[in-house]
Design a protein around this motif. Sequence first.
Motif, PDB file in Angstrom:
ATOM      1  N   LEU A  64       0.822  -1.208   0.000  1.00 55.29           N
ATOM      2  CA  LEU A  64       0.000   0.000   0.000  1.00 55.29           C
ATOM      3  C   LEU A  64       0.858   1.261   0.000  1.00 55.29           C
ATOM      4  CD1 LEU A  64      -2.708  -1.057   2.616  1.00 55.29           C
ATOM      5  CD2 LEU A  64      -2.982  -0.907   0.134  1.00 55.29           C
ATOM      6  N   ASP A  65       1.925   1.254   0.780  1.00 58.04           N
ATOM      7  CA  ASP A  65       2.809   2.423   0.848  1.00 58.04           C
ATOM      8  C   ASP A  65       3.445   2.708  -0.513  1.00 58.04           C
ATOM      9  OD1 ASP A  65       2.201   2.673   3.510  1.00 58.04           O
ATOM     10  OD2 ASP A  65       4.023   1.679   4.221  1.00 58.04           O
ATOM     11  N   GLU A  66       3.749   1.653  -1.244  1.00 58.73           N
ATOM     12  CA  GLU A  66       4.337   1.835  -2.573  1.00 58.73           C
ATOM     13  C   GLU A  66       3.303   2.307  -3.582  1.00 58.73           C
ATOM     14  OE1 GLU A  66       6.122  -1.851  -3.611  1.00 58.73           O
ATOM     15  OE2 GLU A  66       7.765  -1.690  -2.148  1.00 58.73           O
ATOM     16  N   ALA A  67       2.044   1.889  -3.383  1.00 57.30           N
ATOM     17  CA  ALA A  67       0.993   2.224  -4.350  1.00 57.30           C
ATOM     18  C   ALA A  67       0.480   3.650  -4.186  1.00 57.30           C
ATOM     19  CB  ALA A  67      -0.166   1.242  -4.221  1.00 57.30           C
ATOM     20  N   LEU A  68       0.330   4.100  -2.947  1.00 62.69           N
ATOM     21  CA  LEU A  68      -0.212   5.439  -2.687  1.00 62.69           C
ATOM     22  C   LEU A  68       0.940   6.418  -2.510  1.00 62.69           C
ATOM     23  CD1 LEU A  68      -3.223   4.715  -0.302  1.00 62.69           C
ATOM     24  CD2 LEU A  68      -3.239   5.118  -2.769  1.00 62.69           C
ATOM     25  N   THR A  69       1.368   6.985  -3.603  1.00 60.24           N
ATOM     26  CA  THR A  69       2.510   7.898  -3.548  1.00 60.24           C
ATOM     27  C   THR A  69       2.087   9.340  -3.253  1.00 60.24           C
ATOM     28  OG1 THR A  69       2.368   8.172  -5.952  1.00 60.24           O
ATOM     29  CG2 THR A  69       3.857   6.467  -5.113  1.00 60.24           C
ATOM     30  N   GLY A  70       0.818   9.649  -3.410  1.00 62.10           N
ATOM     31  CA  GLY A  70       0.336  10.998  -3.134  1.00 62.10           C
ATOM     32  C   GLY A  70       0.052  11.213  -1.660  1.00 62.10           C
ATOM     33  N   ASP A  71      -0.401  12.414  -1.334  1.00 62.17           N
ATOM     34  CA  ASP A  71      -0.668  12.779   0.063  1.00 62.17           C
ATOM     35  C   ASP A  71      -2.152  12.937   0.359  1.00 62.17           C
ATOM     36  OD1 ASP A  71       2.092  12.878   0.574  1.00 62.17           O
ATOM     37  OD2 ASP A  71       2.209  14.967  -0.114  1.00 62.17           O
ATOM     38  N   ASP A  72      -3.030  12.501  -0.563  1.00 66.19           N
ATOM     39  CA  ASP A  72      -4.452  12.748  -0.385  1.00 66.19           C
ATOM     40  C   ASP A  72      -5.150  11.716   0.496  1.00 66.19           C
ATOM     41  OD1 ASP A  72      -4.275  14.982  -1.970  1.00 66.19           O
ATOM     42  OD2 ASP A  72      -4.819  13.919  -3.815  1.00 66.19           O
ATOM     43  N   TRP A  73      -4.634  10.470   0.502  1.00 58.67           N
ATOM     44  CA  TRP A  73      -5.303   9.391   1.207  1.00 58.67           C
ATOM     45  C   TRP A  73      -4.317   8.592   2.054  1.00 58.67           C
ATOM     46  CZ3 TRP A  73     -10.512   9.399   0.915  1.00 58.67           C
ATOM     47  CH2 TRP A  73     -11.075  10.126  -0.127  1.00 58.67           C
ATOM     48  N   ALA A  74      -4.824   8.053   3.154  1.00 56.34           N
ATOM     49  CA  ALA A  74      -4.010   7.212   4.037  1.00 56.34           C
ATOM     50  C   ALA A  74      -4.638   5.827   4.100  1.00 56.34           C
ATOM     51  CB  ALA A  74      -3.936   7.821   5.433  1.00 56.34           C
ATOM     52  N   ALA A  75      -3.840   4.793   3.837  1.00 57.35           N
ATOM     53  CA  ALA A  75      -4.333   3.410   3.839  1.00 57.35           C
ATOM     54  C   ALA A  75      -3.589   2.606   4.893  1.00 57.35           C
ATOM     55  CB  ALA A  75      -4.147   2.772   2.468  1.00 57.35           C
ATOM     56  N   GLN A  76      -4.331   1.959   5.760  1.00 55.09           N
ATOM     57  CA  GLN A  76      -3.757   1.179   6.858  1.00 55.09           C
ATOM     58  C   GLN A  76      -4.163  -0.276   6.729  1.00 55.09           C
ATOM     59  OE1 GLN A  76      -1.729   2.293   9.457  1.00 55.09           O
ATOM     60  NE2 GLN A  76      -1.522   0.117   9.954  1.00 55.09           N
ATOM     61  N   ALA A  77      -3.190  -1.187   6.722  1.00 51.23           N
ATOM     62  CA  ALA A  77      -3.470  -2.626   6.677  1.00 51.23           C
ATOM     63  C   ALA A  77      -3.966  -3.086   8.043  1.00 51.23           C
ATOM     64  CB  ALA A  77      -2.216  -3.395   6.286  1.00 51.23           C
ATOM     65  N   VAL A  78      -5.094  -3.782   8.067  1.00 52.19           N
ATOM     66  CA  VAL A  78      -5.715  -4.217   9.324  1.00 52.19           C
ATOM     67  C   VAL A  78      -6.297  -5.621   9.149  1.00 52.19           C
ATOM     68  CG1 VAL A  78      -6.308  -1.852  10.023  1.00 52.19           C
ATOM     69  CG2 VAL A  78      -7.955  -3.228   8.714  1.00 52.19           C
ATOM     70  N   VAL A  79      -6.724  -6.193  10.257  1.00 53.41           N
ATOM     71  CA  VAL A  79      -7.489  -7.445  10.213  1.00 53.41           C
ATOM     72  C   VAL A  79      -8.959  -7.074  10.096  1.00 53.41           C
ATOM     73  CG1 VAL A  79      -8.130  -9.559  11.429  1.00 53.41           C
ATOM     74  CG2 VAL A  79      -5.802  -8.672  11.623  1.00 53.41           C
ATOM     75  N   ALA A  80      -9.605  -7.506   9.032  1.00 56.69           N
ATOM     76  CA  ALA A  80     -11.035  -7.264   8.846  1.00 56.69           C
ATOM     77  C   ALA A  80     -11.812  -8.503   9.283  1.00 56.69           C
ATOM     78  CB  ALA A  80     -11.347  -6.945   7.388  1.00 56.69           C
ATOM     79  N   SER A  81     -13.041  -8.301   9.720  1.00 59.48           N
ATOM     80  CA  SER A  81     -13.853  -9.436  10.171  1.00 59.48           C
ATOM     81  C   SER A  81     -15.322  -9.066  10.137  1.00 59.48           C
ATOM     82  CB  SER A  81     -13.461  -9.838  11.600  1.00 59.48           C
ATOM     83  OG  SER A  81     -13.778  -8.798  12.520  1.00 59.48           O
ATOM     84  N   ASP A  82     -16.168 -10.089  10.249  1.00 57.85           N
ATOM     85  CA  ASP A  82     -17.594  -9.890  10.447  1.00 57.85           C
ATOM     86  C   ASP A  82     -17.886 -10.026  11.931  1.00 57.85           C
ATOM     87  OD1 ASP A  82     -18.031  -9.594   7.704  1.00 57.85           O
ATOM     88  OD2 ASP A  82     -18.211 -11.769   7.428  1.00 57.85           O
ATOM     89  N   ASN A  83     -19.148  -9.783  12.291  1.00 57.79           N
ATOM     90  CA  ASN A  83     -19.539  -9.889  13.698  1.00 57.79           C
ATOM     91  C   ASN A  83     -20.551 -11.017  13.863  1.00 57.79           C
ATOM     92  OD1 ASN A  83     -20.208  -9.584  16.360  1.00 57.79           O
ATOM     93  ND2 ASN A  83     -21.017  -7.513  16.183  1.00 57.79           N
TER      94      ASN A  83
END
Length: 215
Positions: A64-83
């Motif tokens: 993600l850090d390599e893909a988003l080279t601009g300063d407009d958006w921030a992407a954080q890798a997380v664990v996603a799940s349902d409830n």
Amino acid sequence: MMRQRRIGRVLRAVMAPAAAAVATVALAGCFMIPLADGRSPFDDPFGPSFTEVRAQLPALQEALDEALTGDDWAAQAVVASDNCEGACNLRLGIDLAPSSASAEDAVAAAPDAASSGWLDLAVPPETLSAILEAGAPVAADAKRDLTVSARCLGEAVTDATGAEVTVCADLTDIAQAITGSDDDYFDGPFFSAAPDEITLRTSTWAVDEILSRIE
């Protein structure tokens, strides 16, 4: 003959409770496996654990850090799940939020935002394309689904009048472009969409299918 029948009845009487006990222990074990991992007791006991999914986060974040080279958006890798009365169906996730700079610029350009205290920024197609192109190979290698979730900037932005405005990412328009539907929920063979999130299946066909709809 009568003696054999009596022995058979005795064996059945003994084996039935034993079989029930074994089934009870096995069922309890199925509930305990996910519980021990902090997941819902109703989650698949053979599904991915938090440890397994977290092990893939560094690789996803690097992509993600390599893909988003601009300063407009921030992407954080997380664990996603349902409830399912607790976390279940664990998978790789990406929390997407506006950057501080883009949020401040958006608030300055939308003076009416202060009246509601809330401002949604539509995620551009090129941003989602870059995220999916970067994250999908990691998810496919890990044999995990990948969910992109719209999030808000962690802190409110103060406008020119001193009012605080919460600025959030908005996936509504792009989700409708992908699914061809304005329904809140969509579930297809390659991807699914829900309010504020899009989930990609691990198949590489899904990547091509989605990118073809948003390019």
